[in-house]
Design a protein around this motif. Structure first.
Motif, PDB file in Angstrom:
ATOM      1  N   HIS A  98      34.129  50.768  12.317  1.00  0.00           N
ATOM      2  CA  HIS A  98      34.395  51.974  13.103  1.00  0.00           C
ATOM      3  C   HIS A  98      35.205  52.998  12.317  1.00  0.00           C
ATOM      4  CE1 HIS A  98      33.340  49.014  16.157  1.00  0.00           C
ATOM      5  NE2 HIS A  98      33.121  50.005  16.989  1.00  0.00           N
ATOM      6  N   ALA A  99      36.028  52.493  11.393  1.00  0.00           N
ATOM      7  CA  ALA A  99      36.893  53.386  10.619  1.00  0.00           C
ATOM      8  C   ALA A  99      36.115  54.236   9.635  1.00  0.00           C
ATOM      9  CB  ALA A  99      37.951  52.564   9.882  1.00  0.00           C
ATOM     10  N   LEU A 100      34.839  53.900   9.394  1.00  0.00           N
ATOM     11  CA  LEU A 100      34.030  54.683   8.463  1.00  0.00           C
ATOM     12  C   LEU A 100      33.657  56.051   9.028  1.00  0.00           C
ATOM     13  CD1 LEU A 100      31.441  51.946   7.370  1.00  0.00           C
ATOM     14  CD2 LEU A 100      33.638  52.460   6.316  1.00  0.00           C
ATOM     15  N   LEU A 101      33.689  56.193  10.351  1.00  0.00           N
ATOM     16  CA  LEU A 101      33.092  57.362  10.987  1.00  0.00           C
ATOM     17  C   LEU A 101      33.706  58.692  10.570  1.00  0.00           C
ATOM     18  CD1 LEU A 101      30.884  58.255  12.892  1.00  0.00           C
ATOM     19  CD2 LEU A 101      32.472  57.988  14.807  1.00  0.00           C
ATOM     20  N   PRO A 102      35.061  58.845  10.484  1.00  0.00           N
ATOM     21  CA  PRO A 102      35.573  60.181  10.120  1.00  0.00           C
ATOM     22  C   PRO A 102      35.131  60.633   8.741  1.00  0.00           C
ATOM     23  CG  PRO A 102      37.344  58.570  10.109  1.00  0.00           C
ATOM     24  CD  PRO A 102      36.165  57.912  10.767  1.00  0.00           C
ATOM     25  N   SER A 114      26.677  48.068  12.013  1.00  0.00           N
ATOM     26  CA  SER A 114      26.743  47.673  10.602  1.00  0.00           C
ATOM     27  C   SER A 114      27.369  46.303  10.399  1.00  0.00           C
ATOM     28  CB  SER A 114      27.515  48.728   9.799  1.00  0.00           C
ATOM     29  OG  SER A 114      28.838  48.862  10.288  1.00  0.00           O
ATOM     30  N   VAL A 115      28.301  45.914  11.251  1.00  0.00           N
ATOM     31  CA  VAL A 115      28.968  44.627  11.059  1.00  0.00           C
ATOM     32  C   VAL A 115      28.100  43.470  11.535  1.00  0.00           C
ATOM     33  CG1 VAL A 115      30.142  44.471  13.299  1.00  0.00           C
ATOM     34  CG2 VAL A 115      31.263  43.566  11.242  1.00  0.00           C
ATOM     35  N   ASN A 175      29.819  47.036   1.710  1.00  0.00           N
ATOM     36  CA  ASN A 175      28.715  46.494   2.493  1.00  0.00           C
ATOM     37  C   ASN A 175      28.650  47.100   3.883  1.00  0.00           C
ATOM     38  OD1 ASN A 175      27.177  43.920   1.215  1.00  0.00           O
ATOM     39  ND2 ASN A 175      29.209  44.139   0.337  1.00  0.00           N
ATOM     40  N   LEU A 176      29.803  47.442   4.440  1.00  0.00           N
ATOM     41  CA  LEU A 176      29.789  48.139   5.729  1.00  0.00           C
ATOM     42  C   LEU A 176      29.170  49.523   5.580  1.00  0.00           C
ATOM     43  CD1 LEU A 176      33.281  47.162   7.183  1.00  0.00           C
ATOM     44  CD2 LEU A 176      31.045  46.454   8.050  1.00  0.00           C
ATOM     45  N   VAL A 177      29.436  50.185   4.464  1.00  0.00           N
ATOM     46  CA  VAL A 177      28.832  51.499   4.214  1.00  0.00           C
ATOM     47  C   VAL A 177      27.319  51.365   4.082  1.00  0.00           C
ATOM     48  CG1 VAL A 177      28.633  53.384   2.554  1.00  0.00           C
ATOM     49  CG2 VAL A 177      30.886  52.549   3.224  1.00  0.00           C
ATOM     50  N   LEU A 186      41.310  53.086  15.681  1.00  0.00           N
ATOM     51  CA  LEU A 186      41.051  53.826  16.917  1.00  0.00           C
ATOM     52  C   LEU A 186      41.219  55.323  16.695  1.00  0.00           C
ATOM     53  CD1 LEU A 186      42.787  51.484  19.512  1.00  0.00           C
ATOM     54  CD2 LEU A 186      40.344  52.001  19.360  1.00  0.00           C
ATOM     55  N   MET A 187      42.258  55.698  15.941  1.00  0.00           N
ATOM     56  CA  MET A 187      42.437  57.116  15.627  1.00  0.00           C
ATOM     57  C   MET A 187      41.300  57.628  14.755  1.00  0.00           C
ATOM     58  SD  MET A 187      46.555  57.582  15.045  1.00  0.00           S
ATOM     59  CE  MET A 187      46.733  56.252  13.850  1.00  0.00           C
ATOM     60  N   ALA A 188      40.847  56.795  13.817  1.00  0.00           N
ATOM     61  CA  ALA A 188      39.756  57.198  12.941  1.00  0.00           C
ATOM     62  C   ALA A 188      38.457  57.380  13.716  1.00  0.00           C
ATOM     63  CB  ALA A 188      39.569  56.160  11.833  1.00  0.00           C
ATOM     64  N   LEU A 189      38.171  56.434  14.615  1.00  0.00           N
ATOM     65  CA  LEU A 189      36.946  56.526  15.410  1.00  0.00           C
ATOM     66  C   LEU A 189      36.951  57.781  16.277  1.00  0.00           C
ATOM     67  CD1 LEU A 189      34.298  55.290  16.436  1.00  0.00           C
ATOM     68  CD2 LEU A 189      35.647  53.983  18.091  1.00  0.00           C
ATOM     69  N   ALA A 190      38.081  58.034  16.959  1.00  0.00           N
ATOM     70  CA  ALA A 190      38.167  59.226  17.797  1.00  0.00           C
ATOM     71  C   ALA A 190      38.056  60.502  16.963  1.00  0.00           C
ATOM     72  CB  ALA A 190      39.476  59.216  18.584  1.00  0.00           C
ATOM     73  N   SER A 191      38.671  60.506  15.782  1.00  0.00           N
ATOM     74  CA  SER A 191      38.591  61.677  14.910  1.00  0.00           C
ATOM     75  C   SER A 191      37.156  61.929  14.461  1.00  0.00           C
ATOM     76  CB  SER A 191      39.484  61.483  13.685  1.00  0.00           C
ATOM     77  OG  SER A 191      40.829  61.307  14.063  1.00  0.00           O
ATOM     78  N   GLY A 192      36.442  60.862  14.130  1.00  0.00           N
ATOM     79  CA  GLY A 192      35.059  61.015  13.693  1.00  0.00           C
ATOM     80  C   GLY A 192      34.170  61.580  14.783  1.00  0.00           C
ATOM     81  N   VAL A 193      34.316  61.053  15.995  1.00  0.00           N
ATOM     82  CA  VAL A 193      33.523  61.566  17.120  1.00  0.00           C
ATOM     83  C   VAL A 193      33.856  63.035  17.371  1.00  0.00           C
ATOM     84  CG1 VAL A 193      33.084  61.346  19.602  1.00  0.00           C
ATOM     85  CG2 VAL A 193      33.271  59.299  18.175  1.00  0.00           C
ATOM     86  N   MET A 194      35.152  63.376  17.268  1.00  0.00           N
ATOM     87  CA  MET A 194      35.563  64.766  17.482  1.00  0.00           C
ATOM     88  C   MET A 194      34.963  65.684  16.423  1.00  0.00           C
ATOM     89  SD  MET A 194      37.337  66.648  19.543  1.00  0.00           S
ATOM     90  CE  MET A 194      38.493  65.503  20.318  1.00  0.00           C
ATOM     91  N   LEU A 195      34.996  65.256  15.167  1.00  0.00           N
ATOM     92  CA  LEU A 195      34.464  66.087  14.089  1.00  0.00           C
ATOM     93  C   LEU A 195      32.965  66.327  14.259  1.00  0.00           C
ATOM     94  CD1 LEU A 195      36.342  64.589  11.006  1.00  0.00           C
ATOM     95  CD2 LEU A 195      36.618  66.879  11.954  1.00  0.00           C
ATOM     96  N   VAL A 196      32.228  65.276  14.611  1.00  0.00           N
ATOM     97  CA  VAL A 196      30.784  65.442  14.797  1.00  0.00           C
ATOM     98  C   VAL A 196      30.495  66.357  15.975  1.00  0.00           C
ATOM     99  CG1 VAL A 196      28.622  64.249  15.304  1.00  0.00           C
ATOM    100  CG2 VAL A 196      30.263  63.216  13.756  1.00  0.00           C
ATOM    101  N   SER A 197      31.282  66.231  17.042  1.00  0.00           N
ATOM    102  CA  SER A 197      31.033  67.064  18.217  1.00  0.00           C
ATOM    103  C   SER A 197      31.325  68.540  17.942  1.00  0.00           C
ATOM    104  CB  SER A 197      31.892  66.575  19.395  1.00  0.00           C
ATOM    105  OG  SER A 197      33.275  66.771  19.126  1.00  0.00           O
TER     106      SER A 197
END
Length: 296
Positions: A56-60, A212-213, A199-201, A111-122
């Motif tokens: 999940h941390a990959l998203l931002p 991915s996991v 590998n997650l990437v 959790l902060m990374a996941l929320a940041s990634g969703v925010m950036l994409v939106s």
């Protein structure tokens, strides 16, 4: 229709007739080769939930790559890789400098990374772009995806071949490794985290952030019910991941289902089958003890 015709139509024709099915199959097989050994070490280190958090941390990072270059796989992959390493490093430093446990710090940062990634994409994308990043589309694997996934798989296998013994020693008895190899032992955990994030990437580029996991954990968890030795577990987990990828692709093709979830559910079915009737510690093997009231 004969059995041979059914096999030809159901199992072989999708791959011989459609190039996108062949590319997706090759990408998933390459990912399976490296996911098996890394997933086995991940479970042995009891870091399964950390692997899920890292995915999940990959998203931002992927979101920043998307904002800068659109759906460019090199940009998405590089951004996701750097984001994963950054979250892992921040969690490790927070645990080292404070009294907080590393898994708690990782949960907070991911959790902060996941929320940041969703925010950036939106902010710059659409719901379709967000779904693409979260769930991926292995059927869209192209000439860019295959070399990236193959490079991750090849690099992972090469590093594991060179550093297998110290990585296993660091997993089973880090104190012994510090005594036996004082200078190199401190690099084993960063090396493993680098392999995990890589590998997650690769899984993110094909299966998406949320899926991915799956190929890392489920085949490796299933393999533990069939062998007690580490090397056979690694080999078997790669074979199970490859089989799950093939079955998931065929299921997705014939039933018109999302490909990533179909692959992960196929791996989940193999895990459940292993849980029920594997050679070691399965429900079937333990049923006499459970009936007698001795769960051991």
């Amino acid at each position: 229709m004969s059995l041979a015709d059914l096999l030809q139509t159901g199992l072989i024709q999708p791959f011989t007739e459609f190039g996108f099915m062949r590319r997706a199959w090759v990408a998933s097989l390459a990912l399976s080769l490296s996911a098996g050994p890394v997933g086995t070490l991940l479970i042995l280190r009891r870091l399964t939930l950390m692997g899920d958090a890292m995915s999940h941390a990959l998203l931002p990072g992927a979101a920043l790559g998307f904002m800068l270059a659109g759906l460019s796989l090199p940009a998405l992959g590089l951004g996701a890789f750097l984001a994963g390493l950054l979250v892992a490093a921040l969690a490790h430093q927070a645990a080292r400098l404070t009294a907080q446990r590393e898994e708690s710090a990782l949960a907070a940062f991911y959790l902060m990374a996941l929320a940041s990634g969703v925010m950036l994409v939106s902010l710059r994308g659409t719901s379709v772009d967000l779904m693409h990043l979260l769930f991926g589309n292995i059927l869209a694997a192209d000439a860019q995806t295959l070399p990236l996934v193959a490079s991750v798989a090849g690099g992972t296998l090469l590093l594991l071949a060179v550093f297998a013994r110290p990585l296993i020693a660091d997993t089973l008895d880090p104190g012994f490794l510090r005594l036996a190899w004082p200078g190199g032992s401190r690099w084993m955990r960063p090396l493993f985290m680098g392999l995990l994030v890589s590998n997650l990437v690769a899984g993110f580029l094909t299966l998406g952030t949320l899926m991915s996991v799956g190929l890392l954990v489920l085949p490796a968890a299933a393999a533990r019910f069939w062998s007690r030795n580490l090397a056979p577990q690694m080999l078997l987990s790669s074979l199970l991941a490859a089989l799950a990828s093939t079955l998931g692709l065929l299921l997705s093709y014939h039933a018109q289902l999302p490909t990533g979830p179909a692959i992960v559910l196929s791996a989940g079915a193999m895990y459940l089958l292993s849980l029920l009737c594997g050679r070691h510690d399965s429900l079937l093997r333990r049923s006499p003890d459970l009936i007698s009231g001795d769960p051991r």
